[in-house]
Design a protein around this motif. Structure first.
Motif, mmCIF file in Angstrom:
data_model
loop_
_atom_site.group_PDB
_atom_site.id
_atom_site.type_symbol
_atom_site.label_atom_id
_atom_site.label_comp_id
_atom_site.label_asym_id
_atom_site.label_seq_id
_atom_site.Cartn_x
_atom_site.Cartn_y
_atom_site.Cartn_z
ATOM 1 N N ASN A 227 0.322 1.042 3.918
ATOM 2 C CA ASN A 227 -0.059 0.567 2.540
ATOM 3 C C ASN A 227 0.160 1.653 1.548
ATOM 4 O OD1 ASN A 227 -2.225 2.300 2.986
ATOM 5 N ND2 ASN A 227 -3.699 1.141 2.193
ATOM 6 N N TYR B 137 2.242 -1.451 -7.366
ATOM 7 C CA TYR B 137 2.425 -1.425 -6.008
ATOM 8 C C TYR B 137 1.227 -1.151 -5.236
ATOM 9 C CZ TYR B 137 7.379 -2.655 -6.719
ATOM 10 O OH TYR B 137 8.723 -3.072 -7.150
ATOM 11 N N GLU C 264 -1.004 -3.989 -5.290
ATOM 12 C CA GLU C 264 -0.560 -5.223 -4.279
ATOM 13 C C GLU C 264 -0.902 -4.649 -2.843
ATOM 14 O OE1 GLU C 264 3.746 -5.528 -4.582
ATOM 15 O OE2 GLU C 264 3.448 -6.529 -6.459
ATOM 16 N N LYS C 265 -1.082 -3.242 -2.665
ATOM 17 C CA LYS C 265 -1.518 -3.006 -1.388
ATOM 18 C C LYS C 265 -3.024 -2.762 -1.259
ATOM 19 C CE LYS C 265 2.583 -2.925 0.612
ATOM 20 N NZ LYS C 265 3.236 -1.873 1.162
ATOM 21 N N ASN D 14 -4.690 -0.186 -2.299
ATOM 22 C CA ASN D 14 -4.787 1.111 -2.087
ATOM 23 C C ASN D 14 -5.617 1.741 -3.106
ATOM 24 O OD1 ASN D 14 -4.568 3.914 -1.700
ATOM 25 N ND2 ASN D 14 -2.963 3.484 -0.344
#
Length: 580
Positions: free
Chosen positions: A105, A138, A141-142, A144
């Protein structure tokens, strides 16, 4: 100061991004495992390039020999840190290729964040911001959290460059105290930057408490590098309070440490010399200040590391050599200033609010021409000198009359504005009554084209009338002065949706929401400044805040864009007309 410690935080943050694979940790000829190599690499002091390159090379060689793809990826990350921009980007391109199908991730956000750090180090702020935004996208999205934190703190660094110090402090404070997923080293770096931001917004007690905490903690843990970072920040704290000798006492120790065996980064080197020079300047020890500022110029030539406070350095040196009647060196530093100013102008959207303005580019260019003419006079024939002097005078006269014409135009605009305010005092109430009558009539545009043809068929006349009525209340009650108003928040307040509100404002007000809000505020400012003597006696930052702006610069730029004349000219003309 521009959060010079944040890159240290970003490097620390990269430790988190290591892949969690231990099955390939076999001994290599040097008898070091992947974990041992990583620990050695990330614990090395900034500036110890030979050591870090050697460790990274060993790591990558081991990973490739074992065809261990996750560790090859880590090798590319480690080795890119000490490379120049083109080579570092190539290593990150390789990282992107081998992690394209990674299930971890941390990808692809990690790559964009690392690229952002590279561009930040090389002063390409636009590219840095673009990559940080992609990294943030991103990371979200993950899911994290740590990468989200890294992106937010990086963007906070960029916000600091455009004067949003309070906003920067808010972000750093959150991640330093409210994010339990940040490790202690990361929190320490955040607190260091937070203390720096507090100094910028004059929260001196809070800054001092954080610096003292950092000094005690780093001493306790024998973290020498962080101790001197905090000591350097303490020097800046004393400089800000004009305790020049106290600043010098600490900064001299920092200079000795950072310049010994290249312990410090180029940020440490530059800012230590900068604060020392400013402290000596504060004590009127001009020769020492000039010597330190010359060292900074040498560092800039060597490293091409450019930052906004360099304008302070070059303007000081220009004045210094001007006082000493050294035309050659004065001209040299004028040239250096212009080159630095051009880079800053190209790289940064806004110039730092604290930079001196008396050496702006047009004035310096003219001064450069005058000095060049004077030096040429000593080396050239009389008729050449005479011609150059004539040209310089013509240029000066041209610039002078252009300036006078512009100044006269500004005054005329300001006077017309004031006259308009005076004429509208009586008619204002009548206008509002007329508007009320108009609002009760069917919605018909004054233009040949009916606005209903422009708006969406989904907006009924009743809804449109209701929104316009709410906007009338919004305007009449001066609610546009509230801070933080957005299209969404206003739509929610008047119980409609953003799309409807935006379409109504565009159609019936003839402008987008941002322009609509800005015009209301400036029109209010034009009237109140002319009518309220007490209000215009306030300092500009306070007036800007009263009008809902985040800072003085945003207000003054908006005022000139709306009216065509600077705020300072408008205020001056109000006083002149009042005296008359």
């Amino acid at each position: 100061m521009k959060l010079k410690y944040l890159l240290m935080l970003l490097v620390i943050g990269n430790v988190f991004f290591h892949a969690q694979t231990n099955n390939a940790e076999k001994k290599i000829p040097e008898k070091r495992t992947y974990k041992e190599l990583e620990d050695e690499f990330y614990k090395a002091l900034p500036g110890d390039t030979n050591r870090t390159k050697s460790i990274a090379g060993s790591y990558l060689k081991k990973a490739k020999s074992e065809k261990n793809m996750p560790q090859i990826a880590e090798g590319y990350v480690m080795i890119h840190f000490e490379e120049d921009l083109p080579n570092a980007l190539k290593y990150l391109d390789s990282l992107q290729r081998i992690t394209r199908n990674s299930k971890e991730n941390i990808y692809p956000a990690r790559i964009y964040l690392l690229r952002g750090n590279l561009y930040l180090k090389t002063n390409n702020l636009q590219a840095a911001l673009n990559n940080y935004i992609l990294g943030l996208k991103y990371a979200k999205e993950k899911g994290n959290k740590r990468q989200i934190a890294m992106a937010h703190t990086s963007i906070a660094y960029l916000n600091n460059y455009i004067g949003k110090h309070a906003e920067t402090a808010k972000v750093l404070k959150h991640y330093a105290y409210d994010a339990d997923y940040m490790n202690q080293d990361e929190k320490n770096s955040l607190k260091l930057n937070l203390a720096d931001a507090y100094i910028e917004i004059n929260k001196m007690d809070s800054a001092y408490a954080l610096i003292q905490e950092g000094l005690l903690d780093s001493k306790k843990n024998k973290d020498v590098y962080r101790y001197y970072q905090n000591l350097g920040l303490l020097g800046y704290y004393h400089l800000h309070l004009k305790n020049y000798q106290k600043a010098i006492n600490g900064l001299l120790k920092c200079e000795k440490y950072f310049f010994t065996k290249n312990n410090g980064s180029k940020r440490n080197h530059n800012y230590t010399l900068l604060y020392l020079g400013k402290s000596y300047a504060g004590l009127q020890e001009k020769e020492k200040a000039a010597e330190l500022f010359r060292k900074i110029d040498s560092l800039v030539l060597k490293t091409n590391y450019i930052y906004p406070e360099l304008r302070d350095v070059y303007t000081y040196l220009i004045d210094y050599y001007k006082e000493n009647n050294d035309k050659e060196k004065q001209l040299y530093y004028v040239d250096r200033f212009l080159k630095v100013d051009q880079v800053l102008d190209n790289q940064f959207r806004y110039i730092s609010r604290e930079l001196p303005r008396r050496y702006d580019t047009p004035e310096l260019q003219q001064e450069k021409d005058d000095i060049t003419n004077e030096l040429t006079k000593r080396k050239s024939l009389f008729y050449i000198v005479l011609s150059l002097l004539l040209i310089s005078h013509l240029l000066f006269i041209n610039v002078y009359f252009k300036y006078k014409k512009s100044e006269k135009n500004y005054k005329k605009i300001a006077q017309d504005l004031i006259q308009s305010v005076n004429e509208n005092r009586v008619g204002k109430n009548n206008d509002r009554e007329m508007n009320k009558e108009i609002s009760s009539e069917p919605l018909v545009s004054e233009s040949p084209e009916n606005p209903e043809d422009k708006t969406s068929r989904t907006i009924s006349e009743d809804i449109a009338r209701n929104i316009l009525h709410e906007l009338e209340i919004f305007e009449s009650k001066d609610q546009f002065l509230n801070k933080g108003i957005t299209l969404g928040s206003l739509a929610k307040k008047i119980k409609t949706n953003s799309k409807y509100l935006s379409e109504i404002i565009n159609t019936y007000k003839g402008k987008n929401f941002a322009t609509y809000l800005n015009d209301l505020r400036i029109d209010y400012a034009i009237s109140r400044l002319a009518n309220d003597k007490k209000f215009r006696s306030y300092k500009i930052p306070f007036i800007a805040e009263e009008l809902g702006y985040n800072n003085e610069q945003a207000f003054t730029l908006a005022f000139k864009k709306r009216t065509g004349t600077p705020l300072s000219v408008y205020l001056k003309e109000i006083e002149n007309m009042s005296l008359d």
